[in-house]
Design an enzyme around this catalytic site. Sequence first.
Site, mmCIF file in Angstrom:
data_model
loop_
_atom_site.group_PDB
_atom_site.id
_atom_site.type_symbol
_atom_site.label_atom_id
_atom_site.label_comp_id
_atom_site.label_asym_id
_atom_site.label_seq_id
_atom_site.Cartn_x
_atom_site.Cartn_y
_atom_site.Cartn_z
ATOM 1 C CE LYS A 175 -19.783 28.155 4.803
ATOM 2 N NZ LYS A 175 -19.843 27.026 3.741
HETATM 3 C C1 R5P Z 1 -19.826 23.260 5.829
HETATM 4 O O1 R5P Z 1 -18.886 23.168 6.650
HETATM 5 C C2 R5P Z 1 -19.213 23.541 4.523
HETATM 6 O O2 R5P Z 1 -18.269 24.272 4.664
HETATM 7 C C3 R5P Z 1 -20.308 23.886 3.474
HETATM 8 O O3 R5P Z 1 -19.423 24.322 2.401
HETATM 9 C C4 R5P Z 1 -21.358 24.820 3.731
HETATM 10 O O4 R5P Z 1 -22.181 24.589 5.037
HETATM 11 C C5 R5P Z 1 -22.164 25.196 2.699
HETATM 12 O O5 R5P Z 1 -22.886 23.992 2.413
HETATM 13 P P1 R5P Z 1 -24.384 23.847 2.625
HETATM 14 O O6 R5P Z 1 -25.159 24.804 1.794
HETATM 15 O O7 R5P Z 1 -24.717 22.526 2.117
HETATM 16 O O8 R5P Z 1 -24.880 23.942 4.211
#
Ligand code: R5P
Length: 260
Positions: A175
């Site tokens: 990710k």
């Molecule tokens: C961040 O550390 C988290 O793991 C979130 O799951 C990730 O950033 C995804 O969420 P968002 O779309 O709100 O950035």
Amino acid sequence: MDWGFKNRLNKVLPGISSGKGSVMFAIDHGYFMGPTSGLENPVQNIVPLLPFADSLMLSRGILNYSIPNDISTPIVLRVSSGNSILNEDMSNEKLCVSLEEAVRMNVSAVAFSIYVGAEHEHQTLTEFSKLVNEAHSLGIPVLAVTAVGKDMARDLRYLSLASRIAAELGADIVKTYHCEDFDKLVDSCPVPVIIAGGKKISELDALKLAEKAIKDGANGVDMGRNIFQAQDPMKMIKAVRSVVVDGNSSMESYSKFLED
Ligand code: R5P
């Protein structure tokens, strides 16, 4: 990799086998942000959205106490933690959930943050590698959440560095954030790549971001705030799905979002 591993990976990212994108819904923010707008009452605000998510990423506390145990959504469990938004350096994370507990919780994958270029780079990379050893021995896929040092730009150079390192160390899914020339990052990363949504932006801009990421070769999104903090989270997750899974344009999906 064995059947169980592949079965779990296909559950988390069903788009891998169907050739479409996948929607992972991230609600793990409280593990370092504490109370987070939109996540106050997961039973009321999150559970109704789950039929439109391919998988749900969250911490063990919220899974244990706020998510009913009769849901069928595959779970991606965050297993790294150890810092909070009160610290200037956010990289001091370790493995904090045992794999035994992850198995007991019937999770389909585990997620761990690595901090490339940050103060605790070495610690997060070595802990991550050890997590891969153990998770793979149990047939559990590992998602690497890539973060870069606080003074490093979220650009192709640093994000592709972190993503490739994650893959080299054994990540099954990476990710990261979308950036200019993102297709080059995807080309240099041999495992599926999904993008985080990041801070809340307008619904249309979030849909455009998802559209661009898929066009650039991402296997899906791991989106949180742009769904659960949207004006209408139910309409938004459907619109994100329309772009990522059904391949509709962001404009078309947004028009439907406004109409429904
Ligand atoms: C961040 O550390 C988290 O793991 C979130 O799951 C990730 O950033 C995804 O969420 P968002 O779309 O709100 O950035």
